[in-house]
Design a protein around this motif. Sequence first.
Motif, PDB file in Angstrom:
ATOM      1  N   GLU A 104      28.844  36.065  43.455  1.00  0.00           N
ATOM      2  CA  GLU A 104      29.547  37.083  42.670  1.00  0.00           C
ATOM      3  C   GLU A 104      30.546  37.848  43.534  1.00  0.00           C
ATOM      4  O   GLU A 104      31.671  38.134  43.101  1.00  0.00           O
ATOM      5  N   PHE A 105      30.149  38.170  44.740  1.00  0.00           N
ATOM      6  CA  PHE A 105      31.035  38.904  45.635  1.00  0.00           C
ATOM      7  C   PHE A 105      32.287  38.075  45.942  1.00  0.00           C
ATOM      8  O   PHE A 105      33.411  38.593  45.931  1.00  0.00           O
ATOM      9  N   GLU A 106      32.104  36.788  46.202  1.00  0.00           N
ATOM     10  CA  GLU A 106      33.251  35.921  46.474  1.00  0.00           C
ATOM     11  C   GLU A 106      34.186  35.849  45.278  1.00  0.00           C
ATOM     12  O   GLU A 106      35.419  35.867  45.432  1.00  0.00           O
ATOM     13  N   LYS A 107      33.630  35.808  44.068  1.00  0.00           N
ATOM     14  CA  LYS A 107      34.459  35.788  42.859  1.00  0.00           C
ATOM     15  C   LYS A 107      35.253  37.083  42.723  1.00  0.00           C
ATOM     16  O   LYS A 107      36.437  37.070  42.362  1.00  0.00           O
ATOM     17  N   ARG A 108      34.604  38.201  43.004  1.00  0.00           N
ATOM     18  CA  ARG A 108      35.285  39.497  42.892  1.00  0.00           C
ATOM     19  C   ARG A 108      36.413  39.630  43.914  1.00  0.00           C
ATOM     20  O   ARG A 108      37.469  40.199  43.613  1.00  0.00           O
ATOM     21  N   LEU A 109      36.189  39.117  45.105  1.00  0.00           N
ATOM     22  CA  LEU A 109      37.240  39.140  46.113  1.00  0.00           C
ATOM     23  C   LEU A 109      38.429  38.278  45.679  1.00  0.00           C
ATOM     24  O   LEU A 109      39.590  38.684  45.807  1.00  0.00           O
ATOM     25  N   GLN A 110      38.135  37.111  45.151  1.00  0.00           N
ATOM     26  CA  GLN A 110      39.183  36.197  44.700  1.00  0.00           C
ATOM     27  C   GLN A 110      40.002  36.835  43.573  1.00  0.00           C
ATOM     28  O   GLN A 110      41.243  36.777  43.574  1.00  0.00           O
ATOM     29  N   THR A 111      39.321  37.474  42.634  1.00  0.00           N
ATOM     30  CA  THR A 111      40.012  38.145  41.527  1.00  0.00           C
ATOM     31  C   THR A 111      40.873  39.288  42.043  1.00  0.00           C
ATOM     32  O   THR A 111      42.019  39.467  41.610  1.00  0.00           O
ATOM     33  N   PHE A 112      40.343  40.069  42.961  1.00  0.00           N
ATOM     34  CA  PHE A 112      41.089  41.191  43.511  1.00  0.00           C
ATOM     35  C   PHE A 112      42.356  40.716  44.213  1.00  0.00           C
ATOM     36  O   PHE A 112      43.424  41.332  44.089  1.00  0.00           O
ATOM     37  N   LEU A 113      42.247  39.620  44.959  1.00  0.00           N
ATOM     38  CA  LEU A 113      43.401  39.082  45.674  1.00  0.00           C
ATOM     39  C   LEU A 113      44.413  38.431  44.734  1.00  0.00           C
ATOM     40  O   LEU A 113      45.574  38.224  45.114  1.00  0.00           O
ATOM     41  N   GLY A 114      43.986  38.120  43.521  1.00  0.00           N
ATOM     42  CA  GLY A 114      44.877  37.494  42.554  1.00  0.00           C
ATOM     43  C   GLY A 114      45.265  36.083  42.939  1.00  0.00           C
ATOM     44  O   GLY A 114      46.430  35.682  42.841  1.00  0.00           O
TER      45      GLY A 114
ATOM     46  N   ASP B  16      43.923  31.691  43.385  1.00  0.00           N
ATOM     47  CA  ASP B  16      42.947  30.630  43.104  1.00  0.00           C
ATOM     48  C   ASP B  16      42.425  30.023  44.396  1.00  0.00           C
ATOM     49  O   ASP B  16      41.624  29.088  44.368  1.00  0.00           O
ATOM     50  N   ARG B  17      42.851  30.559  45.541  1.00  0.00           N
ATOM     51  CA  ARG B  17      42.318  30.101  46.822  1.00  0.00           C
ATOM     52  C   ARG B  17      40.887  30.602  46.984  1.00  0.00           C
ATOM     53  O   ARG B  17      40.610  31.791  46.752  1.00  0.00           O
ATOM     54  N   PRO B  18      39.953  29.747  47.349  1.00  0.00           N
ATOM     55  CA  PRO B  18      38.555  30.172  47.478  1.00  0.00           C
ATOM     56  C   PRO B  18      38.351  31.109  48.662  1.00  0.00           C
ATOM     57  O   PRO B  18      39.048  31.014  49.685  1.00  0.00           O
ATOM     58  N   VAL B  19      37.390  32.016  48.502  1.00  0.00           N
ATOM     59  CA  VAL B  19      37.044  32.994  49.527  1.00  0.00           C
ATOM     60  C   VAL B  19      35.588  32.781  49.908  1.00  0.00           C
ATOM     61  O   VAL B  19      34.712  32.705  49.035  1.00  0.00           O
ATOM     62  N   VAL B  20      35.309  32.689  51.207  1.00  0.00           N
ATOM     63  CA  VAL B  20      33.950  32.466  51.700  1.00  0.00           C
ATOM     64  C   VAL B  20      33.479  33.732  52.407  1.00  0.00           C
ATOM     65  O   VAL B  20      34.102  34.190  53.369  1.00  0.00           O
ATOM     66  N   ALA B  21      32.372  34.322  51.925  1.00  0.00           N
ATOM     67  CA  ALA B  21      31.818  35.543  52.512  1.00  0.00           C
ATOM     68  C   ALA B  21      31.020  35.199  53.764  1.00  0.00           C
ATOM     69  O   ALA B  21      30.161  34.313  53.743  1.00  0.00           O
TER      70      ALA B  21
ATOM     71  N   ALA C 128      35.207  37.913  55.450  1.00  0.00           N
ATOM     72  CA  ALA C 128      35.465  36.787  54.559  1.00  0.00           C
ATOM     73  C   ALA C 128      36.629  35.970  55.095  1.00  0.00           C
ATOM     74  O   ALA C 128      37.542  36.513  55.736  1.00  0.00           O
ATOM     75  N   LEU C 129      36.581  34.667  54.821  1.00  0.00           N
ATOM     76  CA  LEU C 129      37.658  33.756  55.182  1.00  0.00           C
ATOM     77  C   LEU C 129      38.299  33.232  53.902  1.00  0.00           C
ATOM     78  O   LEU C 129      37.625  32.647  53.047  1.00  0.00           O
TER      79      LEU C 129
ATOM     80  N   GLN D 124      30.604  47.996  45.994  1.00  0.00           N
ATOM     81  CA  GLN D 124      31.792  48.595  46.593  1.00  0.00           C
ATOM     82  C   GLN D 124      33.071  48.159  45.872  1.00  0.00           C
ATOM     83  O   GLN D 124      34.013  48.946  45.713  1.00  0.00           O
ATOM     84  N   MET D 125      33.110  46.908  45.419  1.00  0.00           N
ATOM     85  CA  MET D 125      34.312  46.395  44.761  1.00  0.00           C
ATOM     86  C   MET D 125      34.605  47.096  43.437  1.00  0.00           C
ATOM     87  O   MET D 125      35.738  47.048  42.948  1.00  0.00           O
ATOM     88  N   GLU D 126      33.618  47.767  42.884  1.00  0.00           N
ATOM     89  CA  GLU D 126      33.818  48.450  41.605  1.00  0.00           C
ATOM     90  C   GLU D 126      34.785  49.619  41.724  1.00  0.00           C
ATOM     91  O   GLU D 126      35.345  50.067  40.723  1.00  0.00           O
ATOM     92  N   THR D 127      34.987  50.128  42.949  1.00  0.00           N
ATOM     93  CA  THR D 127      35.895  51.268  43.121  1.00  0.00           C
ATOM     94  C   THR D 127      36.976  50.991  44.163  1.00  0.00           C
ATOM     95  O   THR D 127      37.560  51.918  44.729  1.00  0.00           O
ATOM     96  N   ILE D 128      37.273  49.717  44.423  1.00  0.00           N
ATOM     97  CA  ILE D 128      38.228  49.372  45.465  1.00  0.00           C
ATOM     98  C   ILE D 128      39.613  49.961  45.191  1.00  0.00           C
ATOM     99  O   ILE D 128      40.288  50.466  46.096  1.00  0.00           O
ATOM    100  N   ASP D 129      40.069  49.934  43.943  1.00  0.00           N
ATOM    101  CA  ASP D 129      41.409  50.445  43.642  1.00  0.00           C
ATOM    102  C   ASP D 129      41.501  51.943  43.901  1.00  0.00           C
ATOM    103  O   ASP D 129      42.518  52.434  44.404  1.00  0.00           O
ATOM    104  N   GLN D 130      40.434  52.673  43.563  1.00  0.00           N
ATOM    105  CA  GLN D 130      40.422  54.118  43.826  1.00  0.00           C
ATOM    106  C   GLN D 130      40.433  54.403  45.328  1.00  0.00           C
ATOM    107  O   GLN D 130      41.088  55.348  45.775  1.00  0.00           O
TER     108      GLN D 130
END
Length: 378
Positions: free
Chosen positions: A40-50, A52-57, A203-204, A251-257
């Motif tokens: 889930e964390f990797e998915k949230r990072l990928q979405t935040f970055l906008g 389709d490149r995979p992110v590995v925690a 993350a990479l 933590q990702m729930e408030t990253i924009d703030q």
Amino acid sequence: MEKEEWIKLSLPCKSGNEMKWIEEAYRDDWFVPLGPNVDEFEKRLQTFLGTDRPVVALSAGTAAIHLGLVMLGVGKGDEVICQSMTFSASANPICYQGAQPVFVDSEPTTYNMSPDLLVEAIESRMKETGRKPKAIVIVDLYGMPAQLERIREIADHYEIPLLEDSAEAMGSEYKGRKCGLWGDYGILSFNGNKMITTSGGGALICPDKEAAARVKFLATQARENRPYYYHEVIGYNYRLSNISAGIGCGQMETIDQRIGRRREIHGLYESALSGKCGIEVQNNPSADYNSNFWLTTIRLDRTCRMTPDELRIKLAEQKIETRLLWRPMHMQPVFANAPYYGSNVGEDLFDRGLCLPSGSSLRDDQIERVINEIRKLI
């Protein structure tokens, strides 16, 4: 009289939902190295970055840099160009691989690698060694993007892969693209003082699914798919734990703030200090840049009545934590014999620069206290 509270440089900031993720993991017996929180964390990072490149925690930003170099084929006897003005974790993994760092100086606007000196370093190393450097490690220092488009063009021209160290630049953008996406590989850090934290982690950002699968394989001790433990290559224990990833999800729930607040804090410093008493506040050089201002940095000119270190000590006496800018890698004893290409911009930044308290949880009155103390002293 009530004692003044310490104003720290960059403390972790809680969203309030981290415990929900931890408790769910505890309830469902996911007290193990991997689990659903990691996915889930990797998915949230990928979405935040906008992207389709995979992110590995992974367990740390340093681990991400190391595996990025492994994936780029860096090995014994290779040379890797690295930004000199940075934290040692950008350079140390080069040595883990038995390779030689070649340090390149900064340009003064972003504090990051000079494209002109990068070209000089590549040409010089090719002439001296007869081969190209194996990779380039670029850094987005204090959240400020480097001259990423030009550096990307240089890397492509010489066909040298680029690893972008965006440990301090989560959420920063250059020409509308998030930092970490300009390199063949990009790295993020979730250390306790970064934009978000997993109590330590990183993350990479990988180019494709095949590369991400290989990174995950290497990060889990490179165990082959057999009914017994069987290893054909060296592996590492570098994956992020399920509990730590749960903290990251919260933590990702408030990253924009968090990013927005750092930019607000920078704005307070910029309007109150820039151009006053020989103080220069680093700012976005143009509309192409959108720093997260992880740490607001100032430079003191030669007319100031004290040095940055003297100011740091005086502010500490008032319970205000500041930090000198990074001492460049070519000035570190451990790298004394490494090649260096530069005009001493990094040395001047180290001599003149100071990082100010910038944590997302700091209040306006605390920032005003910092500003007032600096004005009083300078």
